[in-house]
Design a protein around this motif. Structure first.
Motif, PDB file in Angstrom:
ATOM      1  N   GLY A  77       0.805  -1.209   0.000  1.00 38.93           N
ATOM      2  CA  GLY A  77       0.000   0.000   0.000  1.00 38.93           C
ATOM      3  C   GLY A  77       0.840   1.262   0.000  1.00 38.93           C
ATOM      4  O   GLY A  77       0.509   2.234  -0.666  1.00 38.93           O
ATOM      5  N   ALA A  78       1.952   1.262   0.746  1.00 39.60           N
ATOM      6  CA  ALA A  78       2.825   2.440   0.786  1.00 39.60           C
ATOM      7  C   ALA A  78       3.462   2.696  -0.570  1.00 39.60           C
ATOM      8  O   ALA A  78       3.602   3.849  -0.999  1.00 39.60           O
ATOM      9  CB  ALA A  78       3.898   2.254   1.850  1.00 39.60           C
ATOM     10  N   VAL A  79       3.839   1.638  -1.264  1.00 37.39           N
ATOM     11  CA  VAL A  79       4.429   1.787  -2.597  1.00 37.39           C
ATOM     12  C   VAL A  79       3.400   2.355  -3.564  1.00 37.39           C
ATOM     13  O   VAL A  79       3.691   3.272  -4.342  1.00 37.39           O
ATOM     14  CB  VAL A  79       4.979   0.432  -3.100  1.00 37.39           C
ATOM     15  CG1 VAL A  79       5.417   0.523  -4.536  1.00 37.39           C
ATOM     16  CG2 VAL A  79       6.126  -0.031  -2.222  1.00 37.39           C
ATOM     17  N   TYR A  80       2.159   1.862  -3.501  1.00 36.90           N
ATOM     18  CA  TYR A  80       1.112   2.359  -4.392  1.00 36.90           C
ATOM     19  C   TYR A  80       0.775   3.817  -4.119  1.00 36.90           C
ATOM     20  O   TYR A  80       0.562   4.597  -5.053  1.00 36.90           O
ATOM     21  CB  TYR A  80      -0.146   1.506  -4.276  1.00 36.90           C
ATOM     22  CG  TYR A  80      -0.022   0.134  -4.881  1.00 36.90           C
ATOM     23  CD1 TYR A  80       0.925  -0.139  -5.858  1.00 36.90           C
ATOM     24  CD2 TYR A  80      -0.841  -0.908  -4.476  1.00 36.90           C
ATOM     25  CE1 TYR A  80       1.049  -1.394  -6.406  1.00 36.90           C
ATOM     26  CE2 TYR A  80      -0.721  -2.164  -5.030  1.00 36.90           C
ATOM     27  CZ  TYR A  80       0.220  -2.402  -5.997  1.00 36.90           C
ATOM     28  OH  TYR A  80       0.335  -3.648  -6.543  1.00 36.90           O
ATOM     29  N   VAL A  81       0.735   4.196  -2.863  1.00 35.62           N
ATOM     30  CA  VAL A  81       0.457   5.595  -2.510  1.00 35.62           C
ATOM     31  C   VAL A  81       1.571   6.500  -3.053  1.00 35.62           C
ATOM     32  O   VAL A  81       1.304   7.575  -3.602  1.00 35.62           O
ATOM     33  CB  VAL A  81       0.296   5.752  -0.983  1.00 35.62           C
ATOM     34  CG1 VAL A  81       0.317   7.213  -0.573  1.00 35.62           C
ATOM     35  CG2 VAL A  81      -0.986   5.092  -0.528  1.00 35.62           C
ATOM     36  N   GLY A  82       2.805   6.060  -2.919  1.00 32.20           N
ATOM     37  CA  GLY A  82       3.920   6.826  -3.463  1.00 32.20           C
ATOM     38  C   GLY A  82       3.840   6.973  -4.971  1.00 32.20           C
ATOM     39  O   GLY A  82       4.119   8.045  -5.511  1.00 32.20           O
ATOM     40  N   LEU A  83       3.421   5.935  -5.658  1.00 33.35           N
ATOM     41  CA  LEU A  83       3.306   5.996  -7.117  1.00 33.35           C
ATOM     42  C   LEU A  83       2.174   6.921  -7.544  1.00 33.35           C
ATOM     43  O   LEU A  83       2.306   7.660  -8.528  1.00 33.35           O
ATOM     44  CB  LEU A  83       3.098   4.592  -7.681  1.00 33.35           C
ATOM     45  CG  LEU A  83       4.241   3.610  -7.460  1.00 33.35           C
ATOM     46  CD1 LEU A  83       3.913   2.257  -8.072  1.00 33.35           C
ATOM     47  CD2 LEU A  83       5.539   4.137  -8.008  1.00 33.35           C
ATOM     48  N   VAL A  84       1.076   6.920  -6.802  1.00 34.74           N
ATOM     49  CA  VAL A  84      -0.039   7.811  -7.134  1.00 34.74           C
ATOM     50  C   VAL A  84       0.381   9.267  -6.932  1.00 34.74           C
ATOM     51  O   VAL A  84       0.075  10.139  -7.755  1.00 34.74           O
ATOM     52  CB  VAL A  84      -1.285   7.448  -6.294  1.00 34.74           C
ATOM     53  CG1 VAL A  84      -2.345   8.523  -6.387  1.00 34.74           C
ATOM     54  CG2 VAL A  84      -1.833   6.115  -6.736  1.00 34.74           C
ATOM     55  N   PHE A  85       1.092   9.555  -5.834  1.00 41.47           N
ATOM     56  CA  PHE A  85       1.570  10.922  -5.614  1.00 41.47           C
ATOM     57  C   PHE A  85       2.591  11.342  -6.666  1.00 41.47           C
ATOM     58  O   PHE A  85       2.595  12.489  -7.110  1.00 41.47           O
ATOM     59  CB  PHE A  85       2.160  11.088  -4.210  1.00 41.47           C
ATOM     60  CG  PHE A  85       1.135  11.358  -3.170  1.00 41.47           C
ATOM     61  CD1 PHE A  85       0.411  12.535  -3.175  1.00 41.47           C
ATOM     62  CD2 PHE A  85       0.866  10.427  -2.185  1.00 41.47           C
ATOM     63  CE1 PHE A  85      -0.554  12.791  -2.218  1.00 41.47           C
ATOM     64  CE2 PHE A  85      -0.092  10.665  -1.219  1.00 41.47           C
ATOM     65  CZ  PHE A  85      -0.813  11.852  -1.240  1.00 41.47           C
ATOM     66  N   LEU A  86       3.453  10.430  -7.087  1.00 41.05           N
ATOM     67  CA  LEU A  86       4.393  10.757  -8.167  1.00 41.05           C
ATOM     68  C   LEU A  86       3.663  11.068  -9.460  1.00 41.05           C
ATOM     69  O   LEU A  86       4.038  11.983 -10.199  1.00 41.05           O
ATOM     70  CB  LEU A  86       5.359   9.586  -8.401  1.00 41.05           C
ATOM     71  CG  LEU A  86       6.673   9.638  -7.672  1.00 41.05           C
ATOM     72  CD1 LEU A  86       7.478   8.379  -7.942  1.00 41.05           C
ATOM     73  CD2 LEU A  86       7.475  10.852  -8.078  1.00 41.05           C
ATOM     74  N   TYR A  87       2.617  10.297  -9.757  1.00 42.51           N
ATOM     75  CA  TYR A  87       1.818  10.576 -10.954  1.00 42.51           C
ATOM     76  C   TYR A  87       1.190  11.963 -10.874  1.00 42.51           C
ATOM     77  O   TYR A  87       1.189  12.709 -11.848  1.00 42.51           O
ATOM     78  CB  TYR A  87       0.734   9.511 -11.140  1.00 42.51           C
ATOM     79  CG  TYR A  87      -0.191   9.817 -12.284  1.00 42.51           C
ATOM     80  CD1 TYR A  87       0.204   9.603 -13.594  1.00 42.51           C
ATOM     81  CD2 TYR A  87      -1.455  10.360 -12.057  1.00 42.51           C
ATOM     82  CE1 TYR A  87      -0.632   9.903 -14.654  1.00 42.51           C
ATOM     83  CE2 TYR A  87      -2.295  10.661 -13.106  1.00 42.51           C
ATOM     84  CZ  TYR A  87      -1.879  10.434 -14.405  1.00 42.51           C
ATOM     85  OH  TYR A  87      -2.704  10.740 -15.452  1.00 42.51           O
ATOM     86  N   ALA A  88       0.682  12.301  -9.696  1.00 42.12           N
ATOM     87  CA  ALA A  88       0.052  13.614  -9.529  1.00 42.12           C
ATOM     88  C   ALA A  88       1.071  14.745  -9.672  1.00 42.12           C
ATOM     89  O   ALA A  88       0.781  15.788 -10.251  1.00 42.12           O
ATOM     90  CB  ALA A  88      -0.638  13.693  -8.177  1.00 42.12           C
TER      91      ALA A  88
END
Length: 190
Positions: A77-88
């Motif tokens: 979950g932490a990795v996915y949250v980081g990827l979503v923030f990077l996309y944003a």
């Protein structure tokens, strides 16, 4: 036989004629989009901007993996949250590239180009995600995302991704140099 014919043809055609033929061919294939192709240049610039955003996102992910920010022991979950923030956060790059290219192609509706850039990847992804998450909820799967997480993703998109894309699109449109093609271009549409 073929090489002899080729040699005869090369002797027949002088260097000047072949150069002129090449210039005619280049002028036919490399044309500047005319102003009546606003939608085509808008879609094209949005695709290029989205591609550059995904390329920057992949580059950032690889850098994070290189410096061991992303490692196999981290929670998923932490990795996915980081990827979503990077996309944003890379949305501003997409808007800048899209706005700059759209201005160079002769467009004047930069806001339409920026909105199309913001939704070029996000809209199909959200539709696919909605279908899969709905099926996961229907089958009582533990991998289904809760409603609060979905709302936070929508708010992140609405208040971070779209404004950064619009800001980047405006800056790219404002600071775009004129189109400088590497070869002669034909101004007339086919």
């Amino acid at each position: 036989m073929i090489s002899r014919d080729t040699c005869n043809l090369m002797k027949f055609c002088s260097r000047r004629v072949s150069t002129k033929l090449w210039m005619i061919l280049v002028g036919k294939w490399f044309m500047v989009m005319s102003l009546d192709h606003q939608n085509t240049s808008c879609c094209f610039s949005a695709c290029i901007g989205t591609g550059v955003q995904i390329l920057c996102l992949v580059f950032c992910i690889l850098l994070m993996a290189l410096f061991e920010v992303l490692h196999p022991g981290a929670t998923r979950g932490a990795v996915y949250v980081g990827l979503v923030f990077l996309y944003a956060l890379t949305a501003g790059i997409a808007g800048y590239v899209s706005g700059k290219l759209y201005c160079q192609l002769g467009g004047d509706r930069w806001s339409l180009s920026a909105i199309l850039t913001a939704s070029m990847f996000a809209a199909p992804f959200c539709v696919t995600f909605s279908v899969i998450n709905t099926m996961a909820i229907y089958y009582n799967s533990t991998s289904a995302l809760p409603f609060k997480t979905i709302m936070s993703l929508i708010l992140l998109t609405g208040f971070v991704t779209v404004p950064l894309t619009m800001l980047g699109g405006r800056l790219g449109f404002k600071h775009a140099p004129p189109m400088n093609a590497p070869c002669k271009t034909n101004k007339l549409a086919r």
